[in-house]
Design a protein around this motif. Structure first.
Motif, PDB file in Angstrom:
ATOM      1  N   CYS A  97       0.925  -1.492   0.028  1.00 36.28           N
ATOM      2  CA  CYS A  97      -0.758   0.041   0.108  1.00 36.28           C
ATOM      3  C   CYS A  97       0.349   1.001   0.292  1.00 36.28           C
ATOM      4  O   CYS A  97       0.576   2.487  -0.822  1.00 36.28           O
ATOM      5  CB  CYS A  97      -1.149  -0.431   1.266  1.00 36.28           C
ATOM      6  N   LEU A  98       1.690   0.811   0.691  1.00 34.97           N
ATOM      7  CA  LEU A  98       2.636   2.157   0.652  1.00 34.97           C
ATOM      8  C   LEU A  98       4.109   2.710  -0.147  1.00 34.97           C
ATOM      9  O   LEU A  98       4.282   3.548  -0.710  1.00 34.97           O
ATOM     10  CB  LEU A  98       3.725   2.921   2.158  1.00 34.97           C
TER      11      LEU A  98
ATOM     12  N   GLY B  76     -16.847   3.874  17.358  1.00 36.29           N
ATOM     13  CA  GLY B  76     -16.418   2.509  17.480  1.00 36.29           C
ATOM     14  C   GLY B  76     -15.625   3.664  18.106  1.00 36.29           C
ATOM     15  O   GLY B  76     -15.399   4.730  18.963  1.00 36.29           O
ATOM     16  N   HIS B  77     -15.083   2.952  19.302  1.00 35.44           N
ATOM     17  CA  HIS B  77     -13.980   3.189  20.616  1.00 35.44           C
ATOM     18  C   HIS B  77     -12.358   3.136  20.734  1.00 35.44           C
ATOM     19  O   HIS B  77     -12.088   3.282  21.502  1.00 35.44           O
ATOM     20  CB  HIS B  77     -14.700   2.392  21.477  1.00 35.44           C
ATOM     21  N   SER B  78     -11.862   2.710  19.943  1.00 34.04           N
ATOM     22  CA  SER B  78     -10.506   2.399  19.367  1.00 34.04           C
ATOM     23  C   SER B  78     -10.197   2.862  18.007  1.00 34.04           C
ATOM     24  O   SER B  78     -10.760   2.068  17.479  1.00 34.04           O
ATOM     25  CB  SER B  78      -9.859   1.446  20.312  1.00 34.04           C
ATOM     26  N   ALA B  79      -9.081   3.473  17.721  1.00 36.56           N
ATOM     27  CA  ALA B  79      -8.384   3.368  16.395  1.00 36.56           C
ATOM     28  C   ALA B  79      -6.922   3.653  16.234  1.00 36.56           C
ATOM     29  O   ALA B  79      -6.708   4.151  17.261  1.00 36.56           O
ATOM     30  CB  ALA B  79      -9.515   4.737  15.821  1.00 36.56           C
ATOM     31  N   ILE B  80      -7.005   3.346  15.027  1.00 35.65           N
ATOM     32  CA  ILE B  80      -5.001   3.176  14.651  1.00 35.65           C
ATOM     33  C   ILE B  80      -4.874   4.312  14.017  1.00 35.65           C
ATOM     34  O   ILE B  80      -5.664   3.908  12.521  1.00 35.65           O
ATOM     35  CB  ILE B  80      -4.322   2.010  14.752  1.00 35.65           C
ATOM     36  N   SER B  81      -4.126   5.838  13.532  1.00 33.75           N
ATOM     37  CA  SER B  81      -4.361   6.404  12.362  1.00 33.75           C
ATOM     38  C   SER B  81      -2.275   5.961  12.282  1.00 33.75           C
ATOM     39  O   SER B  81      -1.836   6.381  12.904  1.00 33.75           O
ATOM     40  CB  SER B  81      -4.463   7.498  13.151  1.00 33.75           C
ATOM     41  N   PHE B  82      -2.821   5.917  10.785  1.00 30.22           N
ATOM     42  CA  PHE B  82      -1.042   5.458  10.425  1.00 30.22           C
ATOM     43  C   PHE B  82      -0.927   5.989   8.978  1.00 30.22           C
ATOM     44  O   PHE B  82      -2.070   5.951   8.432  1.00 30.22           O
ATOM     45  CB  PHE B  82      -0.936   4.052  10.409  1.00 30.22           C
ATOM     46  N   GLN B  83       0.207   7.422   8.983  1.00 31.18           N
ATOM     47  CA  GLN B  83       0.396   7.966   8.081  1.00 31.18           C
ATOM     48  C   GLN B  83       1.971   8.535   8.885  1.00 31.18           C
ATOM     49  O   GLN B  83       2.509   8.691   9.022  1.00 31.18           O
ATOM     50  CB  GLN B  83      -0.899   8.711   7.791  1.00 31.18           C
ATOM     51  N   MET B  84       2.409   8.801   7.095  1.00 31.82           N
ATOM     52  CA  MET B  84       3.759   8.477   6.962  1.00 31.82           C
ATOM     53  C   MET B  84       3.559  10.049   7.614  1.00 31.82           C
ATOM     54  O   MET B  84       4.840  10.391   8.330  1.00 31.82           O
ATOM     55  CB  MET B  84       4.880   8.250   5.974  1.00 31.82           C
TER      56      MET B  84
ATOM     57  N   GLU C  99      -3.643  14.245   2.807  1.00 41.14           N
ATOM     58  CA  GLU C  99      -4.981  14.122   2.970  1.00 41.14           C
ATOM     59  C   GLU C  99      -6.012  14.677   1.753  1.00 41.14           C
ATOM     60  O   GLU C  99      -6.904  14.366   1.869  1.00 41.14           O
ATOM     61  CB  GLU C  99      -5.463  12.726   4.004  1.00 41.14           C
ATOM     62  N   TYR C 100      -5.255  15.832   1.932  1.00 39.46           N
ATOM     63  CA  TYR C 100      -6.632  16.259   1.110  1.00 39.46           C
ATOM     64  C   TYR C 100      -6.147  16.966  -0.598  1.00 39.46           C
ATOM     65  O   TYR C 100      -4.927  17.369  -0.414  1.00 39.46           O
ATOM     66  CB  TYR C 100      -6.742  18.054   1.869  1.00 39.46           C
TER      67      TYR C 100
ATOM     68  N   GLU D 195       2.319   9.212   0.939  1.00 40.68           N
ATOM     69  CA  GLU D 195       0.797   9.536   1.103  1.00 40.68           C
ATOM     70  C   GLU D 195      -0.387   8.662   1.162  1.00 40.68           C
ATOM     71  O   GLU D 195      -0.875   9.234   1.551  1.00 40.68           O
ATOM     72  CB  GLU D 195       0.699  10.765   0.214  1.00 40.68           C
ATOM     73  N   THR D 196      -0.196   7.805   1.476  1.00 38.71           N
ATOM     74  CA  THR D 196      -0.781   6.468   1.700  1.00 38.71           C
ATOM     75  C   THR D 196      -1.530   6.661   3.122  1.00 38.71           C
ATOM     76  O   THR D 196      -0.330   6.959   4.109  1.00 38.71           O
ATOM     77  CB  THR D 196      -0.635   5.299   1.016  1.00 38.71           C
ATOM     78  N   SER D 197      -2.336   6.790   3.937  1.00 37.86           N
ATOM     79  CA  SER D 197      -3.163   6.630   4.682  1.00 37.86           C
ATOM     80  C   SER D 197      -4.216   6.172   5.366  1.00 37.86           C
ATOM     81  O   SER D 197      -4.793   5.469   4.941  1.00 37.86           O
ATOM     82  CB  SER D 197      -3.732   8.535   5.810  1.00 37.86           C
ATOM     83  N   PHE D 198      -4.261   5.069   6.934  1.00 35.95           N
ATOM     84  CA  PHE D 198      -4.800   4.289   7.075  1.00 35.95           C
ATOM     85  C   PHE D 198      -5.528   4.521   8.890  1.00 35.95           C
ATOM     86  O   PHE D 198      -5.015   5.473   9.693  1.00 35.95           O
ATOM     87  CB  PHE D 198      -3.976   3.033   7.815  1.00 35.95           C
ATOM     88  N   TRP D 199      -7.048   4.314   8.573  1.00 36.77           N
ATOM     89  CA  TRP D 199      -7.226   4.463   9.536  1.00 36.77           C
ATOM     90  C   TRP D 199      -8.342   3.627   9.934  1.00 36.77           C
ATOM     91  O   TRP D 199      -9.190   3.184   9.519  1.00 36.77           O
ATOM     92  CB  TRP D 199      -8.601   5.668   9.579  1.00 36.77           C
ATOM     93  N   ILE D 200      -7.883   2.577  10.936  1.00 36.53           N
ATOM     94  CA  ILE D 200      -8.351   1.453  11.937  1.00 36.53           C
ATOM     95  C   ILE D 200      -8.972   1.522  12.968  1.00 36.53           C
ATOM     96  O   ILE D 200      -8.833   1.534  13.832  1.00 36.53           O
ATOM     97  CB  ILE D 200      -7.698   0.346  11.696  1.00 36.53           C
ATOM     98  N   ASP D 201     -10.942   1.210  12.132  1.00 38.58           N
ATOM     99  CA  ASP D 201     -11.601   1.411  13.900  1.00 38.58           C
ATOM    100  C   ASP D 201     -11.644  -0.337  14.333  1.00 38.58           C
ATOM    101  O   ASP D 201     -11.075  -1.245  13.217  1.00 38.58           O
ATOM    102  CB  ASP D 201     -12.473   2.462  13.360  1.00 38.58           C
ATOM    103  N   ASP D 202     -12.959  -0.196  14.981  1.00 37.76           N
ATOM    104  CA  ASP D 202     -13.625  -1.277  15.051  1.00 37.76           C
ATOM    105  C   ASP D 202     -14.139  -2.447  14.335  1.00 37.76           C
ATOM    106  O   ASP D 202     -13.940  -3.808  14.243  1.00 37.76           O
ATOM    107  CB  ASP D 202     -14.419  -1.194  16.783  1.00 37.76           C
ATOM    108  N   SER D 203     -14.521  -1.627  13.394  1.00 35.62           N
ATOM    109  CA  SER D 203     -15.469  -2.506  11.721  1.00 35.62           C
ATOM    110  C   SER D 203     -15.224  -1.928  11.022  1.00 35.62           C
ATOM    111  O   SER D 203     -15.264  -2.631  10.090  1.00 35.62           O
ATOM    112  CB  SER D 203     -16.963  -1.157  12.261  1.00 35.62           C
ATOM    113  N   CYS D 204     -13.553  -1.298  10.757  1.00 38.38           N
ATOM    114  CA  CYS D 204     -13.260  -1.133   8.766  1.00 38.38           C
ATOM    115  C   CYS D 204     -12.066  -0.538   9.175  1.00 38.38           C
ATOM    116  O   CYS D 204     -11.816   0.613   9.836  1.00 38.38           O
ATOM    117  CB  CYS D 204     -14.377  -0.382   8.661  1.00 38.38           C
ATOM    118  N   ALA D 205     -12.078  -0.999   7.905  1.00 36.69           N
ATOM    119  CA  ALA D 205      -9.846   0.107   7.984  1.00 36.69           C
ATOM    120  C   ALA D 205     -10.354   0.937   6.306  1.00 36.69           C
ATOM    121  O   ALA D 205     -10.705   0.075   5.305  1.00 36.69           O
ATOM    122  CB  ALA D 205      -9.038  -1.893   7.175  1.00 36.69           C
TER     123      ALA D 205
END
Length: 488
Positions: free
Chosen positions: A93-94, A300-308, A375-376, A420-430
């Motif tokens: 992806c990166l 959701g209640h927790s998330a992972i934000s991953f972007q360079m 992201e924009y 410039e790819t970004s990831f947001w991973i929560d309880d129900s979707c990446a």
């Protein structure tokens, strides 16, 4: 003996070295090193394993093998394989490579008299080459139609992906043309770890998502190892306005139908199947799609934000939006209002949720150098001034401290740390925004529960060679700020 100690003992015997000398070189006592070699004690860290490899003068391949055995011993074979697969997927992806257009295909696409001139309603095809030629012929005709639509039911297949990329980059495409592809994910099978299997399928589709716009992927779950999938007889299908081609799973046999009633029948089957599927992709056409996905992600209640690069959008104020959003932008007032609403919701989310954020040092430095927020779309805003960039990065540091965010800086070994790819991973979707190609920005959605669990497990157990500790990461961020704040 465990697999690690077996491999280490083999290297020790092969190199004919002294365990006492190896212990002294690595800074441990002889008794401890002997126990490590004979499998009654584990090494204390990755660094110790690397020191052992250095003493043994192992080749890069041998060092990698020894480290792999150590990691398997630490987490178990299944966890190791899953985490390795997740890392490989994230690296793909990166990657920011752009495929070279296959101009040679332009002259060889595709004259099939059997399709053009046959007086029959169906044509039988033999051989993969002939089938791909027929696909090229059918696809080109549809691509050159305004608002054309090519419907594809085929599993992720390297040859098909390569051919489609070549076809797409060597053909003049009419306005409004779209691909729609349906794939099946494994619902669970004793024959293979379905997380690894499904991740491999999605992994294969990433290249299409990164490099071809207006390519819509839909998926459903089935026991794919038993062959019980829709279109079970000649299970693959490619459908245009004029043709419906049924293809065997091994791409060796096909039937092309020309009769309008038959083509319409296949369109109906495809539409029924698609209605039972979930979308896996969304092309980013304009700011509305970005705003829509920004709202969707705050659940959701927790998330992972991953972007360079640092995610500073929740730190923007109304004054900054007024100053930096492009004056020429249509619906500018609406964009500002919608952005402020999302900023407020994101800050509320950070107050009530557990969030981990990951960036790269190179991404932090690039933000300070150019102020870009990938992201924009660059058409949405002008780049903030250097003083504003420093102020935003300070607020970013303070946000991490005040909200008690888990914060890591990833190392070069992770992948392309300038991506410039970004990831947001929560309880129900990446949500994966593939943004390295500004002309073809696409969202990839992953909802498979097992893959989501594996993604979260991977980021919860980042090894030392991929990321700095939280303390080290904050020290790096503060050092960067200090250096740039004191710069002339």
């Amino acid at each position: 003996m465990n697999p690690f100690s077996q491999q280490l003992s083999s290297f020790v015997a092969m190199k004919n070295v002294s365990i006492a000398q190896m212990a002294s070189f690595c800074g441990v006592d002889r008794s401890s090193m002997s126990k490590i070699v004979h499998g009654t004690r584990k090494p204390s860290s990755d660094e110790l394993v690397q020191q052992i490899a250095n003493f043994l003068k192992l080749t890069p391949e041998e060092s990698s093998l020894l480290m792999e055995k150590y990691q398997i011993m630490q987490v178990g074979l299944e966890n190791y394989r899953r985490r390795k697969g997740i890392h490989a997927f994230l690296q793909t992806c990166l990657e920011s490579d752009n495929p070279v257009p296959h101009s040679a295909f332009k002259t060889s696409f595709y004259s099939l008299p059997s399709l053009q001139d046959s007086g029959t309603d169906s044509v039988i095809l033999h051989g993969t080459g002939t089938i791909f030629s027929a696909y090229g012929y059918i696809a080109q005709l549809e691509m050159q139609r305004e608002n054309g639509l090519l419907r594809v039911r085929i599993q992720p297949e390297e040859r098909f992906i390569d051919f489609t990329q070549a076809l797409r980059t060597s053909t003049d495409i009419a306005d409004g043309f779209r691909f729609q592809q349906i794939i099946a994910l494994d619902e669970g099978s004793a024959l293979e770890d379905n997380v690894t299997f499904n991740l491999r399928l999605i992994h294969t589709m990433v290249r299409i998502c990164k490099h071809i716009s207006n390519y819509d992927i839909f998926y459903y779950h089935a026991n794919v190892h038993t062959g019980k999938v829709t279109f079970s007889f000649l299970p693959y299908a490619i459908i245009s306005r004029d043709y419906a081609m049924q293809i065997s799973e091994d791409l060796r046999f096909a039937i092309v139908h020309r009769k309008p009633e038959t083509v319409s029948f296949f369109m109906e089957i495809f539409a029924n199947l698609r209605s039972a599927c979930l979308p896996m992709t969304q092309s980013v056409r304009d700011y509305r799609d970005l705003l829509y996905n920004a709202k969707r992600k705050l659940s959701g209640h927790s998330a992972i934000s991953f972007q360079m690069y640092p995610c500073v959008n929740c730190l923007l104020t109304e004054d900054l939006l007024q100053d930096y959003i492009s004056e020429e932008l249509p619906n500018r007032s609406f964009i500002i209002r919608a952005s402020l609403e999302i900023i407020e919701r994101k800050n509320e989310y950070l107050d009530s949720s557990s969030v981990s954020t990951l960036v790269s040092e190179k991404g932090l430095l690039r933000f300070l150098e150019n102020g870009k927020m990938p992201e924009y779309s660059s058409a949405l805003y002008r780049l903030p001034d250097p003083a504003v960039r420093i102020r935003l990065l300070r607020k970013y540091r303070d946000l991490i401290r005040q909200k008690s965010l888990t914060f890591h800086i990833v190392k070069e070994a992770f992948g392309n740390t300038a991506s410039e790819t970004s990831f947001w991973i929560d309880d129900s979707c990446a949500y994966i925004l593939l943004a390295d190609n500004p002309e073809k920005r696409n969202y990839l959605y992953i909802r498979d529960p097992e893959i989501l669990s594996s993604l979260r497990d991977f980021f919860s157990h980042l090894p030392n060679h991929l990321a700095y500790s939280e303390e080290e990461s904050m020290e790096i961020l503060c050092r960067i700020l200090d250096e740039h704040s004191s710069a002339p």
